[in-house]
Structures are given as C-alpha cells and as structure tokens.
Design an enzyme around this catalytic site. Structure first.
Site, PDB file in Angstrom:
ATOM      1  N   GLY A  12       0.826  -1.197   0.000  1.00 27.21           N
ATOM      2  CA  GLY A  12       0.000   0.000   0.000  1.00 27.21           C
ATOM      3  C   GLY A  12       0.864   1.251   0.000  1.00 27.21           C
ATOM      4  CB  CYS A  55      -6.421   0.120   4.078  1.00 30.45           C
ATOM      5  SG  CYS A  55      -5.269  -0.360   5.359  1.00 30.45           S
ATOM      6  CG  ASN A 108      -2.488  -7.298   8.083  1.00 32.16           C
ATOM      7  OD1 ASN A 108      -2.212  -6.104   7.976  1.00 32.16           O
ATOM      8  ND2 ASN A 108      -3.354  -7.902   7.286  1.00 32.16           N
ATOM      9  CG  ASN A 120      -8.104  -4.911   1.967  1.00 33.13           C
ATOM     10  OD1 ASN A 120      -7.409  -5.557   2.751  1.00 33.13           O
ATOM     11  ND2 ASN A 120      -7.649  -3.846   1.334  1.00 33.13           N
TER      12      ASN A 120
HETATM   13  C1  LIG Z   1       0.451  -8.471   5.998  1.00 35.66           C
HETATM   14  C2  LIG Z   1      -0.587  -7.982   5.027  1.00 35.66           C
HETATM   15  C3  LIG Z   1      -0.490  -6.694   4.494  1.00 35.66           C
HETATM   16  C4  LIG Z   1      -1.444  -6.227   3.610  1.00 35.66           C
HETATM   17  N1  LIG Z   1      -1.322  -4.962   3.091  1.00 35.66           N
HETATM   18  C5  LIG Z   1      -2.238  -4.515   2.201  1.00 35.66           C
HETATM   19  C6  LIG Z   1      -2.116  -3.218   1.616  1.00 35.66           C
HETATM   20  O1  LIG Z   1      -1.167  -2.481   1.900  1.00 35.66           O
HETATM   21  N2  LIG Z   1      -3.068  -2.811   0.732  1.00 35.66           N
HETATM   22  C7  LIG Z   1      -4.123  -3.622   0.376  1.00 35.66           C
HETATM   23  O2  LIG Z   1      -4.936  -3.220  -0.438  1.00 35.66           O
HETATM   24  N3  LIG Z   1      -4.247  -4.852   0.905  1.00 35.66           N
HETATM   25  C8  LIG Z   1      -3.340  -5.315   1.803  1.00 35.66           C
HETATM   26  N4  LIG Z   1      -3.481  -6.576   2.332  1.00 35.66           N
HETATM   27  C9  LIG Z   1      -4.611  -7.421   1.936  1.00 35.66           C
HETATM   28  C10 LIG Z   1      -4.192  -8.463   0.902  1.00 35.66           C
HETATM   29  O3  LIG Z   1      -3.700  -7.841  -0.268  1.00 35.66           O
HETATM   30  C11 LIG Z   1      -5.351  -9.403   0.547  1.00 35.66           C
HETATM   31  O4  LIG Z   1      -6.349  -8.682  -0.122  1.00 35.66           O
HETATM   32  C12 LIG Z   1      -5.958 -10.048   1.767  1.00 35.66           C
HETATM   33  O5  LIG Z   1      -4.936 -10.472   2.646  1.00 35.66           O
HETATM   34  C13 LIG Z   1      -6.860 -11.252   1.453  1.00 35.66           C
HETATM   35  O6  LIG Z   1      -6.207 -12.219   0.694  1.00 35.66           O
HETATM   36  P1  LIG Z   1      -5.397 -13.495   1.270  1.00 35.66           P
HETATM   37  O7  LIG Z   1      -6.312 -14.233   2.183  1.00 35.66           O
HETATM   38  O8  LIG Z   1      -5.000 -14.218   0.047  1.00 35.66           O
HETATM   39  O9  LIG Z   1      -4.238 -12.915   2.022  1.00 35.66           O
HETATM   40  C14 LIG Z   1      -2.531  -7.064   3.233  1.00 35.66           C
HETATM   41  C15 LIG Z   1      -2.617  -8.359   3.770  1.00 35.66           C
HETATM   42  C16 LIG Z   1      -1.664  -8.831   4.648  1.00 35.66           C
HETATM   43  C17 LIG Z   1      -1.798 -10.221   5.209  1.00 35.66           C
END
Ligand SMILES: Cc1cc2nc3c(=O)[nH]c(=O)nc-3n(C[C@H](O)[C@H](O)[C@H](O)COP(=O)(O)O)c2cc1C
Ligand SMILES: Cc1cc2nc3c(=O)[nH]c(=O)nc-3n(C[C@H](O)[C@H](O)[C@H](O)COP(=O)(O)OP(=O)(O)OC[C@H]3O[C@@H](n4cnc5c(N)ncnc54)[C@H](O)[C@@H]3O)c2cc1C
Ligand code: FES
Lengths: 319, 258
Positions: free
Chosen positions: A49, A133, A72, A195
């Site tokens: 981000g 976010c 997180n 998200n």
């Molecule tokens: C440690 C961490 C940091 C993340 N930072 C961002 C971010 O900066 N911007 C954003 O849009 N999503 C962020 N996300 C969300 C992920 O991009 C993703 O959409 C979300 O974790 C769901 O998918 P997953 O279950 O495959 O992780 C973050 C997720 C995690 C775990």
C-alpha cells in the site's frame, strides 16, 4: 514451469500471461529478495500500500495467527510514493512482470497527487485503489463505507487516469454489492473482491487486546468461503471483471473463485505458508484446463453459475 | 549469500536438554546450506493449514553431515508440535532467513545469551572456535527449568560464565552485571535474549565504548521480508527483523517508538 497460452487473459484491454496475481502487502519490493521460482506463473503483482507521505506503520504487535488464518495491523508502512518511485520501483521494473500500484489516500487531493507522481515517473501503469484498508484510523475504510464518497473518488480517479483502474473493495460494509455497483458505475475497470475482514483478538496472557488498534484485518484460508460468496454475488451484479482476493491457497481454491465469477485471482497469505503457492496453482489450473478441454481460463469464469452471463464480453476474451 | 527457499528436511536426531527444552538435528533433503551465526529458519512440523504460519528458530549448530541444530523451548502449539517430532519425521523449512552477525575476525568476542537466547550464540561459539577467542555468558532467571538447561550448556562448553538471578546455579546476578566486569579485555559483544536484557544493556552502553550487536525477536508471518509484520524502529527508519536483521547494532534501535 511451462507457459500455457490458455492461461493468458485480458483485463480492461491489458494482456496478462496468467490470472494469478500477488496481492498487496505480502511481497518484498526488492527483487534481490525474491526466492527462486516464486514468481513462476504470476501474471503480475500489486505493490504494498503506497501513500503520499512516508508511513512508519503501526506500533505494537502487527501480526497474529488465528485458526487457519492470520490477522494483521501493519498500518500501511511505506516510504511514500516519491521514494518508492525513485528507488524500489526501479528494481521492480526490471523484474519483467506487470506492477499494479496499490494506493491508499485520506483525501481526494492526496489521490490526485499520487496519480500525478506515478504518471510522471511510471506512466499509465495499472493502479488498484485501496478503498478498504481497515488499519489506519483515519483513512481507507471511510471510502468504502460511504457509497457517495466511493463514487466521488472513483470518478475522480477515472477522470485522471488513463491506465487500468482496479478498485479493491472492503468486505466490512453493510451492502457489498452496492459498493461494487458504485465502483462500476464510476468507471472502475475491475473490482477486487476483497480486502481483509475486520476482526479482534484478545491476548489472554495479558487480558488485553492484541493490537494497539484493537481491530485488525483477517486473511488466509479462514476467510475463503466468505470471500467466495462475495465473488459469486458480485459476478451476478456487475459486468466488469471481478478479481478475487481472500484465502486462496491451492489451485482448487483458485478454480473455485474463477468458477464463481472471478476473472483473476490474487494470492496473499498463502505465500506465508508456501512460498511457491502461486507457481503450484498455475500448474494445477493449467492441467484443469487441459483435462476439461477448456480453451482459455476466461471460459472458466462464472462457469458455476450455469451460464455465461454475457458472451459478448470483449474484455474477458483473450487476444 | 544463499537465497531463501522453502524445502523439506528430516529430523535425524532429537535430544532433551531439560524438561520442555529440546535440540533437534534437521537435515535438508536436497539443499546444501550455507549459513552464518545469527541467521535463522522458519519451521513448520505440520503440513496442514493449521497452525497457519511457520515459526522462527535460530540455528544453534551446524554439523559435518549438513544438518543444522535447532534448540527450542516449548511455549505454545507450534513448539509443542515440533517437540512431538520423532526421528525420521519430515518438517518444512524456509530459509536461510536474515543476516548473520558481522565478521568478527581479529576481535575478542563476548557472546551473551539470556536463557533460550543463547541458541544462536552456541552456533557462533562453534563456528569461530578455531579463529577467534570467544567468551560465552549465560544468564537465567530463578525458574527451576533453567537449572538443568544451564547444566547441559556447561557440559558442552565448560568455560561458560553462568549467572542466575537468585543464585541457584552459577553466580548470583544478571548477565549485565557480569558483562560490566569483563569489558576491558574484550572488543565486541553479541547478545540475544529477552528484550529486558537489551534495555539493561542499553542503559550502560553509553559508558561502554565497545560495539554491541543484538539479535531480536518479533512475531513473524512471512520471514522473507514481505509482510512488514516484524518491524522495529531504528535511527534509520523502520526495519524488518526477518530480512534486515535479526541482528542490529543495539544503539541503532529505538525501543520506545512504534
Ligand atoms: C500483511 C498484510 C499486508 C497487507 N497490506 C495490504 C495493503 O497495503 N493494501 C491492500 O490493499 N491490501 C493489503 N493486504 C490485503 C491483501 O492484499 C489481501 O487482499 C488479503 O490479505 C486477502 O487475501 P489473502 O487471504 O490471500 O491474504 C494485506 C494483507 C496482509 C496479510
Ligand atoms: C529470529 C527468531 C529466532 C528465534 N529463535 C528461537 C530459538 O532458537 N529457540 C526458541 O526456543 N525460540 C526461538 N524463537 C522464538 C520462537 O519463534 C517462538 O517461541 C515460537 O514461535 C512460539 O511458537 P508457538 O506456536 O509454540 O507459540 P505461540 O502459541 O505462538 O505463542 C506462545 C508464546 O510464544 C511467544 N512467541 C510467539 N511467536 C513468537 C516469535 N516469533 N518470537 C518470539 N516469541 C514469540 C508469544 O509471545 C507467546 O508468549 C525465535 C524467534 C525469532 C523471531
Ligand atoms: S516476517 Fe514478514 S517481513 Fe518480517
């Protein structure tokens, strides 16, 4: 890994070699740190981000394991758009994979400035607006929770951006479909669904909240069925491509998301438990297409709905 | 430096150091590991998605057969599952993670470990055995489990200087008291242990001119520098303990800031 032409797709006029993307916030921005083979089968990746000014991120505990998942509260730690463009982006560019700029902003002016800086240095690259976010007390969340504000900001972005515009929605709203429709109406080229899911954790050894912000975003396999439902509903409601993000860990998960209506899939937390997760998914999906004799991954999109919603969707046909 | 990867390894030996504290030898299946003291591995002794995350562990030794030693204390579910591993069982590893301690050649080195924090320093002691003079210090609290642990360390390294807070074994006092006495004859300190120990060292660091390097612990989700879950604030801005550390100059760290 053998590249498979059937895995290529077109989203909003842009070609990608694979429907599998690395989600924002889970991948190092320095390509020197990338493990060998981990980007095999990846169609592109989202930056962490980015904000106008540098952010040090949140104090206290930032990650906490939950059953089949992780919470997180990173707080958008990043060096600010200018430093990112001058340093980290120079590295990323060399990697030869499309980079999607994930943007967070607290005001419309901030968004305009962000887009301006990106245009000047990187040109019309794809951007992903993080209107969801849940971590920063002032920013993010409000855009998705207020449909009018969401429409305003997406319209503004559309007017000021010639490149691909993805809007990454928040699951923490009262009517998700309404926000997806608002993003579509305001000019989004695709919606990212979704998200992290807001949750809370108590550290029983201290009998206090784990996170300084009390609430934090849940991701990983624990959220998969929840996000799958949103993908299903969003596909039924909008015409623009849906990009799934939430708990995808295996090729079966990716295939489920696509069959439920996703054109592409983002992989995030899965990498925490298997750094080659995306590469393995690519292999699995590719053999599924082979076995089922499906000509293109785009033909898999929404297949579980029992009908192709709109056979004239140019944006989903691969070139 | 060797690139990080995920790989599987076999438990080839398992030894109890004290009740609830184990050393296991892990032999990677395909990989030949090149590692420095201070580097660590993420380990999971299960292939299911629950527990979801790997757990970080320092390397406490490296053997001629290519295996590495991990010494750990059971504190929760992940370490419990690791302790249940028997010889022959496979585990998943990710690493080598992080940067080791800086090259100490030509220096007289003090290795100061607080309780389980001694693990990476045992490897350092062994690694530089033939090249430099190292002095090993172990500091423990008064909890009974640390007594057999201390004895196990003493058996392996009889010249270890031992401190216990209540005097149950070794000298009575903290490791920081012990350090103060031996600074004149040494050039550099490497330390690993609970954060309180670093705070105490920090307070007297201004009076000491010799460099202090510390190995930090944080909760980690990825271990490869991607998630920023393990951040520590430093004079140069936020750093990742997993990828920029875990070893830092003590005076670089800003403890009170987010
Ligand atoms: C440690 C961490 C940091 C993340 N930072 C961002 C971010 O900066 N911007 C954003 O849009 N999503 C962020 N996300 C969300 C992920 O991009 C993703 O959409 C979300 O974790 C769901 O998918 P997953 O279950 O495959 O992780 C973050 C997720 C995690 C775990
Ligand atoms: C770089 C690094 C090296 C480490 N080396 C060793 C080692 O050589 N030997 C050893 O015994 N332990 C080591 N640890 C700590 C070890 O990672 C934790 O004890 C382990 O993750 C706990 O997992 P669990 O599932 O058993 O406990 P959980 O149920 O997750 O937690 C139980 C307790 O462990 C603490 N804990 C959890 N995760 C961490 C973590 N990442 N770091 C510190 N404390 C944590 C929690 O605060 C809690 O009190 C190291 C940690 C780091 C970051
Ligand atoms: S644990 Fe993910 S960046 Fe350190």
């Amino acid at each position: 890994m053998n590249p498979d032409k059937r895995m290529a797709l077109n989203i909003g006029g842009l070609e990608f070699e694979s429907p599998l993307f690395i989600a924002s916030g889970v991948w190092p921005m320095d390509s020197a740190e990338w493990p060998d083979g981990a980007l095999n089968g990846v169609g592109g990746f989202c930056t962490k981000g980015l904000t106008l000014r540098p952010k040090r991120g949140n104090p206290g505990i930032r990650v906490w394991e939950t059953p089949c998942g992780v919470m997180n509260s990173i707080g958008l730690q990043n060096p600010g758009i200018k430093a990112f463009l001058e340093q980290e982006y120079r590295q990323l560019e060399k990697a030869g994979k499309p980079v999607i700029f994930n943007l967070s902003f607290e005001t419309e002016e901030e968004l305009l400035l962000l887009l301006g800086y990106i245009m000047d240095t990187a040109g019309n690259v794809p951007v992903e607006l993080n209107v969801s976010c849940p971590n920063v007390s002032k920013g993010g969340l409000s855009w998705a929770q207020d449909v009018n504000a969401l429409e305003r900001v997406v319209t503004l972005a559309k007017r000021n951006w010639k490149g691909l515009l993805w809007v990454k929605l928040s699951p923490n709203v009262s009517s998700f479909t309404e926000t997806a429709l608002a993003a579509e109406k305001s000019g989004a080229d695709a919606v990212v669904v979704a998200n992290t899911w807001l949750g809370t954790a108590i550290d029983v050894s201290r009998l206090e909240p784990v996170f300084d912000n009390i609430h934090a975003g849940l991701s990983g396999p624990a959220v998969f069925p929840l996000t799958l439902r949103l993908v299903w509903e969003t596909y039924a409601a909008v015409k623009i491509p849906v990009i799934a993000s939430g708990g995808v860990c295996t090729w079966q998960d990716a295939a489920s998301m696509i069959a439920a209506g996703a054109s592409a899939v983002q992989v995030g937390s899965a990498l925490f438990s298997d750094i080659l997760a995306t590469a393995k998914m690519y292999e699995g999906l590719s053999s599924l297409l082979e076995k089922r004799n499906i000509g293109s991954v785009a033909d898999l999109t929404g297949i579980a709905h029992g009908r192709r919603r709109d056979t004239n969707r140019e944006d989903l046909r691969h070139g | 430096m060797q690139r990080l990867s995920d790989f599987s390894a076999t438990v080839i030996e398992k030894e109890s150091m004290a009740p609830g504290i184990w050393t296991i030898k892990l032999k990677p299946e395909k990989l030949r590991l090149r590692i420095l003291p201070g580097q660590f591995f993420m380990i999971r002794a299960w292939s299911s998605k629950d527990p979801f995350l790997f757990r970080p562990f320092a390397v406490s030794g490296k053997n001629p057969d290519g295996s590495v030693d991990i010494s750990f204390k059971v504190v929760g579910r992940g370490t419990e599952l690791l302790a249940e591993c028997e010889r022959g069982q496979k585990v998943l590893m990710r690493g080598p993670c992080g940067n080791g301690f800086p090259n100490p050649l030509g220096k007289r080195l003090v290795l100061a470990g607080g309780a389980m924090g001694i693990a990476p320093l045992l490897f350092a002691r062994h690694y530089y055995e033939n090249s430099i003079r190292t002095l090993l210090l172990l500091g423990i609290t008064g909890e009974p489990e640390w007594e057999p642990f201390s004895k196990a360390i003493l058996q392996k390294f009889p010249d270890t200087l031992l401190f216990s807070e209540n005097g149950m074994i070794g000298r009575k006092g903290t490791i920081v008291d012990g350090l103060a006495e031996i600074l004149d004859e040494n050039d550099e300190i490497w330390a690993c242990g609970p954060e309180g120990m670093f705070h105490a060292m920090g307070k007297i660091e201004e009076r000491w001119t010799l460099p202090i390097w510390v190995s930090l612990e944080r909760r980690m989700a990825c271990g490869y520098g991607g998630c920023l879950g393990c951040a520590v604030q430093t004079r140069e801005g936020p750093k990742r303990v997993c990828a920029d550390g875990p070893v830092f100059r003590l005076k670089e760290i800003l403890w009170d800031e987010p």
